[in-house]
Each structure stands twice: as structure tokens, then as C-alpha cells.
Design a protein around this motif. Structure first.
Motif, PDB file in Angstrom:
ATOM      1  N   VAL A  82       0.849  -1.185   0.000  1.00 21.24           N
ATOM      2  CA  VAL A  82       0.000   0.000   0.000  1.00 21.24           C
ATOM      3  C   VAL A  82       0.887   1.237   0.000  1.00 21.24           C
ATOM      4  O   VAL A  82       1.841   1.328   0.759  1.00 21.24           O
ATOM      5  N   ALA A  85      -4.002   6.262  -0.500  1.00 23.72           N
ATOM      6  CA  ALA A  85      -5.376   6.008  -0.098  1.00 23.72           C
ATOM      7  C   ALA A  85      -6.326   6.566  -1.148  1.00 23.72           C
ATOM      8  O   ALA A  85      -6.033   7.593  -1.759  1.00 23.72           O
ATOM      9  N   SER A  87      -6.715   2.461  -0.637  1.00 24.30           N
ATOM     10  CA  SER A  87      -6.109   1.229  -1.140  1.00 24.30           C
ATOM     11  C   SER A  87      -6.876   0.049  -0.577  1.00 24.30           C
ATOM     12  O   SER A  87      -7.294   0.075   0.581  1.00 24.30           O
ATOM     13  N   PHE A  95      -4.678  -6.082  -5.635  1.00 23.08           N
ATOM     14  CA  PHE A  95      -4.533  -4.755  -5.061  1.00 23.08           C
ATOM     15  C   PHE A  95      -5.264  -3.717  -5.911  1.00 23.08           C
ATOM     16  O   PHE A  95      -5.153  -3.738  -7.144  1.00 23.08           O
ATOM     17  N   TRP A  97      -5.972   0.568  -6.031  1.00 23.86           N
ATOM     18  CA  TRP A  97      -5.608   1.853  -5.457  1.00 23.86           C
ATOM     19  C   TRP A  97      -6.312   2.965  -6.198  1.00 23.86           C
ATOM     20  O   TRP A  97      -6.345   2.991  -7.421  1.00 23.86           O
TER      21      TRP A  97
END
Length: 112
Positions: A82, A85, A87, A95, A97
Motif C-alpha cells: 500500500v 489512499a 487502497s 490490489f 488503489w
């Protein structure tokens, strides 16, 4: 650590709707142009989320304990790659983001 971060962690630990609170704190900052370091702004955001900020903080851990949890959560987030934000890391390791990727996150969650 900031009062808002502490309130969010305490809300999570209390089993309350931390997502609603985070959303309202974000709105306070980005839509209402309010200072989210102020207790009154956080209390109003919590109220809009259907929460009582004072009650959550009084029933929750101390500032020092919340700060330790923040550090642990930060270390865990960094270990998972990470870097900003918002995330989201799924249990599979996938993942996502950025606010503009929420549609992709929703599709991935619906496929599970």
C-alpha cells in the motif's frame, strides 16, 4: 497521530461502521472544506455517520494504545504494497488503489 485517525481505529475496534465514519470525515475535508483536526468537526462527521464520537473514544483504548495500533496497521499496509489512499488488498493479494478504481474493486468482490 491525529484525532481523526484515533477515532477511526477506536470505531473499528468498537465494531461500529468505520466505513461510514471515514466517508463522512472525507466529506468534511474534501466537500465541506473543514479542518478535520478539530474535535467539533470530527464529532459532526461521526453524528452524520450515526455515531457518537465522544462515547466511542471514552469506551475505547488510550491514545497511546491507538497510536501503537496505527503503527502496526501502517507496517502491515506497507508490507502489502500500500502506498496511498484509498487502497484495498483482497485476501487473494489483488490490489486496488485510487477512488477511480472502485468500480474494478466492486467487480472483483462480486466475482468472489
Amino acid at each position: 497521530e491525529t484525532p481523526g485517525t484515533r477515532l477511526l481505529i477506536a470505531t473499528k475496534l468498537a465494531g461500529k461502521d468505520v466505513h461510514a465514519l471515514a466517508t463522512e470525515i472525507g466529506r468534511a475535508l474534501w466537500e465541506r472544506d473543514e479542518n478535520i483536526a478539530e474535535a467539533s468537526v470530527l464529532a459532526a462527521a461521526a453524528k452524520r455517520a450515526g455515531l457518537d464520537a465522544d462515547a466511542i473514544r471514552k469506551a475505547g483504548p488510550s491514545d497511546a494504545e491507538l497510536d501503537k495500533l496505527h503503527d502496526a496497521y501502517t507496517a502491515d499496509a506497507l508490507a502489502h504494497g500500500v502506498f496511498g489512499a484509498p487502497s484495498y488488498v483482497l485476501p487473494s493479494g489483488e490490489f486496488f488503489w485510487g477512488q477511480d478504481r472502485l468500480e474494478f474493486l466492486e467487480r472483483a468482490l462480486a466475482a468472489k
